[in-house]
Design an enzyme around this catalytic site. Structure first.
Site, short mmCIF file in Angstrom:
data_model
loop_
_atom_site.label_atom_id
_atom_site.label_comp_id
_atom_site.label_asym_id
_atom_site.label_seq_id
_atom_site.Cartn_x
_atom_site.Cartn_y
_atom_site.Cartn_z
NE ARG A 43 -1.87 6.60 0.50
CZ ARG A 43 -0.61 6.59 0.06
NH1 ARG A 43 0.17 5.56 0.32
NH2 ARG A 43 -0.15 7.62 -0.61
CG ASP A 45 -5.82 -1.44 5.15
OD1 ASP A 45 -5.36 -1.14 4.04
OD2 ASP A 45 -5.09 -1.68 6.16
CE1 TYR A 103 -5.73 3.71 12.01
CE2 TYR A 103 -3.51 4.43 12.62
CZ TYR A 103 -4.49 4.22 11.65
OH TYR A 103 -4.24 4.52 10.34
NE ARG A 192 -7.23 -5.24 9.77
CZ ARG A 192 -7.47 -5.39 8.47
NH1 ARG A 192 -7.27 -4.36 7.64
NH2 ARG A 192 -7.89 -6.52 7.99
#
Lengths: 247, 247
Positions: A43, A45, A103, A192
């Site tokens: 999911r 952001d 990522y 992040r």
């Protein structure tokens, strides 16, 4: 699924705002002639991009998958596309079956901002010592409680995850760095928040050893600021037996 | 000046629509406290990008150029930036003094469109034979009347220009090609019209030898369609004695 997250409030369906899941469900609904729920692996952001998001849905489409993919891509907006469409094995679930996610967070370290590169990388004007960031990132490898960097997204309350890769690669352009991280799963805001804390290391605010202490503290208040979403991209999701990254 | 042309109606000032020149003049007017005319080297069309546009203006700014540049970049929108600011020699004119301009047109040749790369390259789904395109492009080298590919922009009615470079380079990603063209000057739509005609060669619609005939015809109706603006970028403008590309 590949998408440019700039204009979306993230992957997950929400009322009255554009989301990637919402856009795909709308298009599939039209093509399949019935409301269709899409389940994504990650999911992402608001503002986060994806090169290799994976999602599944159920349908009784009778024609070829090539035709279905073509129809989807014809109706989807230019910032979302179905890069690959295949029939999943029985019992497959995009999120539950995922063994690893990769990522990449891209940082451009240069004195001035760049209009042509502003959408897909974070601009950092202060000089970064990437070797210190690399040293800090190595503490992420292995199995850890990552509570310092995020909160669980799913039903499970566990904040333990395993990381197999966490390294900086230099980009095609000399001023760009890709932080590549691959692990069993990620807490909300985890990449992040890790990047925000690594940036503390890169600017000399904390030493690589202190980065390790932040990780070990399991205390969200000790980690750095959450880095902006536009530098982040979900590159791939890996599944099943035979994967190099199987846990 | 670097800019992302996506949201602009080109470089040149126009009433009631956003232009790059207009945005820079507005910011300079605020900082310098007086209306300031900006002269660009190349009048890029709507949607065309620039990495190295050059522009000049007159001012009696008394503080440092670094301060002026910083003030400009602080007020300019994220899609425009002043990459370098220096005092020009006496009599310098961004357009009239220019000896050469270099443009790059980027083509992504792949079956499916890519959301993350849609803004800065043209997507071509049909398979291209880039070696044929390269062969055709070589006919552009030297001094020619380019009337088949565009119309003059300036006071001068001449459509003769000299080209020193016209070649395809493979991009960082395997499916991408950069068409690099450097010459003494360019007619309006010239690069995009050349690219449109080179694409005819790449898809087998015309042979490289026929590309030469289009050039020699000086007949605009014989050239291919004008390729879309978003693949095009003004990379650099070269000036004065000592330049490798001086004519």
């Amino acid at each position: 699924v590949e998408y440019d997250g700039t204009s979306y409030h993230g992957w997950q369906l929400q009322k009255n705002v554009p989301t990637v899941q919402g856009s795909i469900e709308k298009v599939l609904g039209k093509i399949l002639g019935a409301p269709t729920r899409v389940h994504g692996a990650g999911r992402t952001d608001a503002g986060v991009h994806a090169q290799g998001q994976v999602a599944h849905f159920l349908s009784n489409w009778a024609r070829s998958l090539v035709e279905l993919q073509r129809a989807c891509n014809a109706l989807l907006p230019p910032d979302i596309s179905i890069a690959e469409l295949t029939q999943a094995p029985d019992g497959f679930h995009a999120r539950h079956s995922a063994r690893a996610k990769r990522y990449v967070y891209t940082i451009r370290n240069a004195p001035l901002r760049s209009p042509l590169r502003r959408l897909y990388c974070l601009h950092v004007a202060s000089r970064l010592d990437v070797s210190l960031m690399q040293e800090a990132a190595e503490h992420l490898l292995g199995s850890h409680d990552f509570a310092a960097f995020g909160s669980p997204t799913d039903g499970t309350p566990s904040t333990v995850r395993e990381m197999w890769e966490a390294r900086f690669e230099s980009g095609e352009q000399g001023d760009t760095w890709h932080f590549v991280i691959c692990g069993s799963g990620f807490l909300r805001y985890m990449v992040r928040s890790i990047v925000g804390t690594l940036l503390w290391t890169g600017t000399g605010k904390i030493r690589p050893e202190e980065f390790r202490l932040v990780l070990e503290s399991r205390d969200r208040s000790r980690s750095g600021p959450t880095a902006p979403p536009h530098g982040l991209c979900l590159v791939s999701v890996e599944y099943g037996v035979g994967d190099a990254t199987e846990s």
